[in-house]
Design a protein around this motif. Structure first.
Motif, PDB file in Angstrom:
ATOM      1  N   GLN A  82      14.452  19.409 -23.263  1.00  0.00           N
ATOM      2  CA  GLN A  82      15.094  20.193 -24.913  1.00  0.00           C
ATOM      3  C   GLN A  82      16.463  20.402 -24.700  1.00  0.00           C
ATOM      4  O   GLN A  82      17.530  19.528 -26.100  1.00  0.00           O
ATOM      5  CB  GLN A  82      13.898  22.011 -25.788  1.00  0.00           C
ATOM      6  CG  GLN A  82      12.772  21.429 -25.843  1.00  0.00           C
ATOM      7  CD  GLN A  82      11.722  22.642 -25.677  1.00  0.00           C
ATOM      8  OE1 GLN A  82      12.851  23.250 -25.505  1.00  0.00           O
ATOM      9  NE2 GLN A  82      10.673  22.551 -26.008  1.00  0.00           N
ATOM     10  N   LEU A  83      16.591  20.704 -23.748  1.00  0.00           N
ATOM     11  CA  LEU A  83      18.657  21.221 -23.950  1.00  0.00           C
ATOM     12  C   LEU A  83      19.215  20.125 -23.352  1.00  0.00           C
ATOM     13  O   LEU A  83      20.160  20.158 -24.437  1.00  0.00           O
ATOM     14  CB  LEU A  83      18.473  21.541 -22.409  1.00  0.00           C
ATOM     15  CG  LEU A  83      19.924  22.148 -22.275  1.00  0.00           C
ATOM     16  CD1 LEU A  83      20.800  22.942 -22.637  1.00  0.00           C
ATOM     17  CD2 LEU A  83      19.511  22.498 -20.466  1.00  0.00           C
ATOM     18  N   GLN A  84      18.519  19.108 -22.705  1.00  0.00           N
ATOM     19  CA  GLN A  84      19.038  17.540 -22.986  1.00  0.00           C
ATOM     20  C   GLN A  84      19.799  17.127 -24.069  1.00  0.00           C
ATOM     21  O   GLN A  84      20.514  16.537 -25.357  1.00  0.00           O
ATOM     22  CB  GLN A  84      19.070  16.531 -22.431  1.00  0.00           C
ATOM     23  CG  GLN A  84      19.070  16.710 -20.620  1.00  0.00           C
ATOM     24  CD  GLN A  84      17.879  15.473 -19.783  1.00  0.00           C
ATOM     25  OE1 GLN A  84      16.604  15.480 -20.045  1.00  0.00           O
ATOM     26  NE2 GLN A  84      18.321  15.059 -19.137  1.00  0.00           N
ATOM     27  N   GLU A  85      18.386  17.271 -25.281  1.00  0.00           N
ATOM     28  CA  GLU A  85      19.289  16.967 -26.761  1.00  0.00           C
ATOM     29  C   GLU A  85      19.484  17.510 -27.166  1.00  0.00           C
ATOM     30  O   GLU A  85      20.361  17.469 -27.886  1.00  0.00           O
ATOM     31  CB  GLU A  85      16.672  17.244 -27.372  1.00  0.00           C
ATOM     32  CG  GLU A  85      16.399  15.207 -26.910  1.00  0.00           C
ATOM     33  CD  GLU A  85      14.691  15.724 -27.542  1.00  0.00           C
ATOM     34  OE1 GLU A  85      14.455  16.289 -28.780  1.00  0.00           O
ATOM     35  OE2 GLU A  85      13.605  15.541 -26.912  1.00  0.00           O
ATOM     36  N   ILE A  86      20.027  18.626 -27.497  1.00  0.00           N
ATOM     37  CA  ILE A  86      20.250  19.255 -27.627  1.00  0.00           C
ATOM     38  C   ILE A  86      21.711  19.520 -27.156  1.00  0.00           C
ATOM     39  O   ILE A  86      22.379  19.133 -28.131  1.00  0.00           O
ATOM     40  CB  ILE A  86      20.484  21.126 -28.223  1.00  0.00           C
ATOM     41  CG1 ILE A  86      18.805  21.589 -28.075  1.00  0.00           C
ATOM     42  CG2 ILE A  86      21.482  22.052 -28.687  1.00  0.00           C
ATOM     43  CD1 ILE A  86      18.330  22.761 -27.843  1.00  0.00           C
ATOM     44  N   ILE A  87      22.185  18.752 -26.362  1.00  0.00           N
ATOM     45  CA  ILE A  87      22.982  18.281 -26.181  1.00  0.00           C
ATOM     46  C   ILE A  87      24.062  16.840 -26.689  1.00  0.00           C
ATOM     47  O   ILE A  87      24.614  17.190 -27.323  1.00  0.00           O
ATOM     48  CB  ILE A  87      23.674  18.708 -24.526  1.00  0.00           C
ATOM     49  CG1 ILE A  87      23.777  20.086 -23.548  1.00  0.00           C
ATOM     50  CG2 ILE A  87      25.064  18.073 -24.091  1.00  0.00           C
ATOM     51  CD1 ILE A  87      23.123  20.253 -22.409  1.00  0.00           C
ATOM     52  N   GLN A  88      22.703  16.180 -26.273  1.00  0.00           N
ATOM     53  CA  GLN A  88      23.496  15.508 -26.999  1.00  0.00           C
ATOM     54  C   GLN A  88      23.142  15.243 -28.655  1.00  0.00           C
ATOM     55  O   GLN A  88      25.183  14.068 -29.155  1.00  0.00           O
ATOM     56  CB  GLN A  88      21.820  14.365 -26.764  1.00  0.00           C
ATOM     57  CG  GLN A  88      21.808  13.420 -25.599  1.00  0.00           C
ATOM     58  CD  GLN A  88      20.850  12.463 -25.007  1.00  0.00           C
ATOM     59  OE1 GLN A  88      19.373  12.802 -25.585  1.00  0.00           O
ATOM     60  NE2 GLN A  88      20.690  11.668 -24.057  1.00  0.00           N
ATOM     61  N   ALA A  89      23.053  15.894 -29.200  1.00  0.00           N
ATOM     62  CA  ALA A  89      23.013  15.663 -30.728  1.00  0.00           C
ATOM     63  C   ALA A  89      24.256  17.565 -30.776  1.00  0.00           C
ATOM     64  O   ALA A  89      24.384  16.606 -32.658  1.00  0.00           O
ATOM     65  CB  ALA A  89      21.916  16.815 -31.812  1.00  0.00           C
ATOM     66  N   ALA A  90      24.380  17.509 -29.907  1.00  0.00           N
ATOM     67  CA  ALA A  90      26.231  18.959 -31.373  1.00  0.00           C
ATOM     68  C   ALA A  90      27.067  18.010 -30.433  1.00  0.00           C
ATOM     69  O   ALA A  90      27.444  17.026 -29.707  1.00  0.00           O
ATOM     70  CB  ALA A  90      25.881  19.774 -29.702  1.00  0.00           C
ATOM     71  N   SER A  91      28.086  18.270 -31.248  1.00  0.00           N
ATOM     72  CA  SER A  91      29.025  17.677 -31.416  1.00  0.00           C
ATOM     73  C   SER A  91      29.626  18.556 -30.415  1.00  0.00           C
ATOM     74  O   SER A  91      31.353  18.253 -29.728  1.00  0.00           O
ATOM     75  CB  SER A  91      30.268  17.784 -33.054  1.00  0.00           C
ATOM     76  OG  SER A  91      30.322  18.339 -33.757  1.00  0.00           O
ATOM     77  N   LYS A  92      29.883  19.747 -30.707  1.00  0.00           N
ATOM     78  CA  LYS A  92      30.584  20.801 -29.996  1.00  0.00           C
ATOM     79  C   LYS A  92      29.156  21.765 -29.250  1.00  0.00           C
ATOM     80  O   LYS A  92      28.802  22.271 -30.507  1.00  0.00           O
ATOM     81  CB  LYS A  92      31.522  22.286 -30.837  1.00  0.00           C
ATOM     82  CG  LYS A  92      32.919  21.525 -31.418  1.00  0.00           C
ATOM     83  CD  LYS A  92      33.599  21.427 -29.953  1.00  0.00           C
ATOM     84  CE  LYS A  92      34.560  20.499 -30.355  1.00  0.00           C
ATOM     85  NZ  LYS A  92      36.021  20.512 -29.736  1.00  0.00           N
ATOM     86  N   ILE A  93      29.576  22.097 -28.201  1.00  0.00           N
ATOM     87  CA  ILE A  93      29.006  23.444 -27.720  1.00  0.00           C
ATOM     88  C   ILE A  93      29.379  24.053 -26.031  1.00  0.00           C
ATOM     89  O   ILE A  93      30.377  23.016 -25.879  1.00  0.00           O
ATOM     90  CB  ILE A  93      27.411  22.168 -26.666  1.00  0.00           C
ATOM     91  CG1 ILE A  93      26.604  23.142 -26.854  1.00  0.00           C
ATOM     92  CG2 ILE A  93      27.165  21.456 -25.930  1.00  0.00           C
ATOM     93  CD1 ILE A  93      24.657  22.056 -26.990  1.00  0.00           C
ATOM     94  N   GLY A 138      24.659  14.075 -22.027  1.00  0.00           N
ATOM     95  CA  GLY A 138      22.920  14.361 -22.125  1.00  0.00           C
ATOM     96  C   GLY A 138      22.582  13.874 -20.681  1.00  0.00           C
ATOM     97  O   GLY A 138      21.438  14.278 -20.153  1.00  0.00           O
ATOM     98  N   GLU A 139      23.407  13.280 -20.250  1.00  0.00           N
ATOM     99  CA  GLU A 139      23.188  13.293 -18.693  1.00  0.00           C
ATOM    100  C   GLU A 139      22.796  14.069 -17.491  1.00  0.00           C
ATOM    101  O   GLU A 139      23.144  15.112 -17.276  1.00  0.00           O
ATOM    102  CB  GLU A 139      23.690  11.750 -17.796  1.00  0.00           C
ATOM    103  CG  GLU A 139      23.515  10.627 -18.837  1.00  0.00           C
ATOM    104  CD  GLU A 139      24.931   9.840 -18.188  1.00  0.00           C
ATOM    105  OE1 GLU A 139      25.168   8.872 -19.025  1.00  0.00           O
ATOM    106  OE2 GLU A 139      25.832  10.346 -17.502  1.00  0.00           O
ATOM    107  N   LEU A 140      21.606  13.471 -16.869  1.00  0.00           N
ATOM    108  CA  LEU A 140      21.527  14.954 -15.554  1.00  0.00           C
ATOM    109  C   LEU A 140      22.279  14.378 -14.743  1.00  0.00           C
ATOM    110  O   LEU A 140      21.773  13.252 -13.679  1.00  0.00           O
ATOM    111  CB  LEU A 140      19.614  15.585 -15.277  1.00  0.00           C
ATOM    112  CG  LEU A 140      19.164  16.631 -14.610  1.00  0.00           C
ATOM    113  CD1 LEU A 140      19.887  17.970 -15.675  1.00  0.00           C
ATOM    114  CD2 LEU A 140      18.143  16.456 -14.738  1.00  0.00           C
ATOM    115  N   LEU A 141      23.107  14.698 -13.772  1.00  0.00           N
ATOM    116  CA  LEU A 141      24.668  14.866 -12.535  1.00  0.00           C
ATOM    117  C   LEU A 141      23.879  16.183 -11.730  1.00  0.00           C
ATOM    118  O   LEU A 141      23.198  16.972 -11.481  1.00  0.00           O
ATOM    119  CB  LEU A 141      25.531  14.807 -12.699  1.00  0.00           C
ATOM    120  CG  LEU A 141      26.274  14.654 -13.978  1.00  0.00           C
ATOM    121  CD1 LEU A 141      28.054  14.602 -14.479  1.00  0.00           C
ATOM    122  CD2 LEU A 141      25.678  12.651 -14.266  1.00  0.00           C
TER     123      LEU A 141
END
Ligand SMILES: Cc1cc2nc3c(=O)[nH]c(=O)nc-3n(C[C@H](O)[C@H](O)[C@H](O)COP(=O)(O)OP(=O)(O)OC[C@H]3O[C@@H](n4cnc5c(N)ncnc54)[C@H](O)[C@@H]3O)c2cc1C
Length: 427
Positions: A32-43, A146-149
């Motif tokens: 869910q967190l990855q999706e939120i980050i991908q969708a956001a322009s500022k976060i 949204g990539e996990l590093l």
């Protein structure tokens, strides 16, 4: 996708910053967190919200990691612990102790998240103790795509030194790994009324008299009101407490009449307890309210410490209406690019203020002018008024950090007003 009801507060702990974010989210899973980050322009992500400025804020989505399930994994071969990026020192300290482990140091409050504290260069005291971020050996982080590093001291070498005290600018940390030490017991000793003249004459000796030493002064008399010595105990045995310390006298609980006793770690001089019951000032079982508190802190190289303290002392009258107490601590040099102790042993001069914001901001330039000859570095998470160019100029590895920001977040998804002002090369 069901996003949990955001639990994030709309303001910081001290209530002097109202977050400007348009959306607040508290994901319950990493996906869910990855999706939120991908969708956001500022976060951005907020930890416990204990910073006194707008460092955690964003014009877009503000995330809390409170919704993630808590866990602590201990690696007994590597002597490390791994837990998620929303967890606080309160969450992890008793678990580590029960497993036979400890952390080398803590700040005065365990209520912060571990990574939120490390991101701003938070520290405790002790000539041999480094900033808390130095304990971090690995991070799992989601970048702007949204990539996990997986990032670590072992695999990222030099660059890792810019990734932990990173002001939340590189991404959202989902896991933190810290170095552990064998657990230990400590005792503490409180003294009152230390003659300032003694402090200035024998500063180095005093600060070396315990594992962690703090001196508290209001600069309103010839006396520093408080000395706090935390001693690491060999064989877990408490040691006798001296009745005097450089002219200061041992005290009981009476000095803290204004503090409900259950909030603070101070119980009785010279009694043994685990490290997390002695290193912080605030008790892990307490909840502390912030609306009456403001803080600033400046760090000077150890060689300038006494002169800087003299300069602060000369301003006693001018700060009389806003000062609650100053806490003087020492921090050992580290190699972390944005740490205030980067390649220099430091004296940290911390100010707890009465919540009179206008008066504080009127006084800060006066204080900063007085400290200017000593090239002070400000605490990233507290109130300061220094010109952005001066702030950038105080951190020798700022250009390397700027390059790291561009590499991790080329579109500026994690860039906020604070970073744009104090860190961005174009500011
Ligand atoms: C009562 C009190 C006592 C204090 N005592 C000390 C002290 O003894 N020594 C000291 O040095 N400081 C002290 N501080 C300052 C405090 O340690 C810092 O402000 C710290 O950053 C607060 O941690 P937090 O979890 O509240 O982080 P926040 O204030 O919420 O966030 C700080 C930064 O971390 C970033 N961040 C948070 N979580 C993540 C994540 N998962 N991934 C990426 N970035 C993240 C945020 O975006 C922000 O940039 C004190 C503050 C208070 C209120």
């Amino acid at each position: 996708m069901t996003i949990a009801q955001a639990k994030t507060g709309r303001q910081n702990w001290a209530t002097n910053v109202q977050f400007q974010a348009k959306k607040f989210e508290a994901p319950e899973t990493i996906e869910q967190l990855q999706e939120i980050i991908q969708a956001a322009s500022k976060i951005r992500v907020v930890g416990a919200g204990h910073s006194f400025n707008d460092i955690a804020d964003t014009s877009g989505t503000l995330i809390s990691l409170d919704g993630l399930a808590k866990f602590v994994e201990i690696d007994r071969d590597q002597h490390t612990a791994t837990f998620h990026g929303g967890m606080t020192y309160i969450d992890i300290a008793p678990v580590l102790h029960r497993a036979g482990y400890g952390l080398a140091n803590l700040s005065s409050t365990p209520h912060t998240t571990v990574i939120g504290a490390c991101m701003t260069g938070t520290h405790g005291s002790g000539d041999g103790n480094k900033a808390l971020a130095d304990q971090v050996s690995a991070l799992e982080m989601i970048n702007a795509d949204g990539e996990l590093l997986q990032l670590s001291r072992a695999t990222h070498g030099e660059k890792f030194k810019g990734m932990v005290v990173a002001l939340g600018g590189l991404g959202v940390v989902t896991k933190v790994t810290v170095d552990l030490v064998p657990t230990y017991l400590m005792q503490h000793e409180f003294y009152r009324q230390l003659p300032l003249a003694n402090m200035l004459a024998q500063f180095d000796e005093m600060m070396a008299s315990g594992y962690s030493v703090s001196i508290g002064s209001r600069w309103q008399s010839e006396m520093a009101e408080l000395v706090l010595i935390r001693r690491k105990l060999a064989d877990d045995q408490a040691v006798p407490v001296s009745p005097a310390f450089y002219g200061a006298t041992l005290i009981g609980g009476e000095l803290f009449a204004n503090y409900p006793m259950e909030r603070i770690t101070f119980q009785e001089n010279g009694t043994a307890a685990p490290w997390y019951e002695r290193l912080p000032f605030f008790n892990i079982r307490s909840t502390i309210a912030g609306e009456n508190e403001r803080q600033s802190e400046y760090f000077v190289a150890r060689k300038h410490g006494v002169d800087a303290l003299r300069a602060v002392n000369a301003l006693g009258d001018q700060m009389s209406s806003i000062i609650k107490i100053t806490e003087i601590r020492t921090i050992a040099a580290d190699e972390l690019w944005l740490s205030a102790a980067y390649q220099q042993d430091c004296v940290g001069i911390h100010f707890s203020w009465v919540a009179k914001d206008e008066e504080i901001y009127r006084f800060l330039p006066i204080l900063e002018d007085a400290l200017a000859p000593f090239n002070p570095r400000p605490h990233w998470g507290k109130m300061f008024a220094m010109a952005p160019a001066d702030v950038r100029g105080r951190f020798p590895k700022m250009a390397d950090f700027q390059a790291l920001l561009s590499e991790f977040d080329p579109q500026g998804k994690f860039m906020n007003d604070y970073l744009a002002k104090y860190v961005s090369p174009s500011a």
